[in-house]
Design an enzyme around this catalytic site. Sequence first.
Site, PDB file in Angstrom:
ATOM      1  N   ALA A 169       0.644  -1.281  -0.088  1.00  0.00           N
ATOM      2  CA  ALA A 169      -0.009  -0.120  -0.092  1.00  0.00           C
ATOM      3  C   ALA A 169       1.049   1.230  -0.068  1.00  0.00           C
ATOM      4  O   ALA A 169       2.123   1.104   0.251  1.00  0.00           O
ATOM      5  CB  ALA A 169      -0.967   0.122   1.109  1.00  0.00           C
ATOM      6  N   ASN A 170       0.055   2.468  -0.310  1.00  0.00           N
ATOM      7  CA  ASN A 170       0.854   3.557  -0.257  1.00  0.00           C
ATOM      8  C   ASN A 170       0.543   4.197   1.276  1.00  0.00           C
ATOM      9  O   ASN A 170      -0.424   3.732   1.888  1.00  0.00           O
ATOM     10  CB  ASN A 170       0.148   4.870  -1.002  1.00  0.00           C
ATOM     11  CG  ASN A 170       0.963   4.558  -2.405  1.00  0.00           C
ATOM     12  OD1 ASN A 170       1.293   3.478  -2.845  1.00  0.00           O
ATOM     13  ND2 ASN A 170       1.092   5.601  -3.214  1.00  0.00           N
ATOM     14  N   ARG A 171       1.431   5.142   1.577  1.00  0.00           N
ATOM     15  CA  ARG A 171       1.113   5.793   2.986  1.00  0.00           C
ATOM     16  C   ARG A 171      -0.025   6.660   2.508  1.00  0.00           C
ATOM     17  O   ARG A 171       0.259   7.895   1.898  1.00  0.00           O
ATOM     18  CB  ARG A 171       2.325   6.457   3.524  1.00  0.00           C
ATOM     19  CG  ARG A 171       2.916   6.401   4.821  1.00  0.00           C
ATOM     20  CD  ARG A 171       3.883   7.155   5.020  1.00  0.00           C
ATOM     21  NE  ARG A 171       5.153   6.237   4.957  1.00  0.00           N
ATOM     22  CZ  ARG A 171       5.448   5.350   6.116  1.00  0.00           C
ATOM     23  NH1 ARG A 171       4.656   5.061   6.932  1.00  0.00           N
ATOM     24  NH2 ARG A 171       6.677   4.594   6.041  1.00  0.00           N
ATOM     25  N   SER A 172      -1.207   6.579   3.286  1.00  0.00           N
ATOM     26  CA  SER A 172      -2.155   7.935   3.307  1.00  0.00           C
ATOM     27  C   SER A 172      -3.168   7.539   4.274  1.00  0.00           C
ATOM     28  O   SER A 172      -3.442   6.369   4.293  1.00  0.00           O
ATOM     29  CB  SER A 172      -2.687   7.628   1.890  1.00  0.00           C
ATOM     30  OG  SER A 172      -3.976   8.478   2.028  1.00  0.00           O
ATOM     31  N   ALA A 203      -1.815   2.618  -5.316  1.00  0.00           N
ATOM     32  CA  ALA A 203      -0.820   2.018  -5.319  1.00  0.00           C
ATOM     33  C   ALA A 203      -0.402   1.986  -6.839  1.00  0.00           C
ATOM     34  O   ALA A 203      -1.125   1.546  -7.654  1.00  0.00           O
ATOM     35  CB  ALA A 203      -0.849   0.754  -4.862  1.00  0.00           C
TER      36      ALA A 203
END
Length: 223
Positions: free
Chosen positions: A33-36, A101
């Site tokens: 995942a992305n950091r969000s 992502a």
Amino acid sequence: IDAALSDGPLKGKHILVTSGPTHEPIDPVRYIANRSSGAQGTAIGAALAALGADVTFVTGPADVLPPQGVDVIKVQTAAQMLDAVQSAPAADAAVFAAAVADWRVANAGDSKIKKDGSGLPTLEFAENPDILATVSQMTVGRPKLVVGFAAETDDVIANATAKRLRKGCDWIVANDVSPNTGIMGGKENAVTLISDAGAENWPRMGKEAVATALAKRIAEALA
Ligand code: CTP
Ligand code: CA
């Protein structure tokens, strides 16, 4: 609906918002995942609704609850987010605040990968569809105003300006997410609004204030 809200400048406008990260499965228990946190996208959804817009809010698994008074569509992956965006009713404007992502795991499986002594797993990646570019380049039914985000480090304005042209969106909201800015995961944001008119630096302010300012600009552009 509150009478004041239904009289807002975005009354009768439909606006699509994407928010949060996407989760791309590796196996049933793991993902990339992305950091969000979803905080900025959520604030934007709330600000647009507060100006009277009908908001379709497509969100990945965020840390924060979705805003009140919007149509929430929850997704996990980028592919699901694209499907949800393409299934949503035609929009007057679209704001792509999600941290999608860039890659999914092509060899993801239904069986849990075990530490069974046979060595380290190898992940194969496939590129995810670019949702913002797909909508920006629609030939039929494109929203009048398409707004992307660009979270950058290093040459923030140059990277974001190139990104706007490459994807074909109308505006890009650029921000510097270098660790020393403390923006990632924080309550504030310092953005530059990039359009064909150039780059406009906004002062650092709370994410809600950024959202309110952006929603007002969107209302002006759609008026
Ligand atoms: N975006 C999207 N779909 C993707 C990737 C990005 O809709 N598969 C959108 C984001 O929501 C954001 C904008 O595109 O509005 C820019 O995302 P960003 O990650 O900065 O751009 P990328 O093209 O993925 O470039 P980079 O290599 O810098 O990650
Ligand atoms: Ca990306």
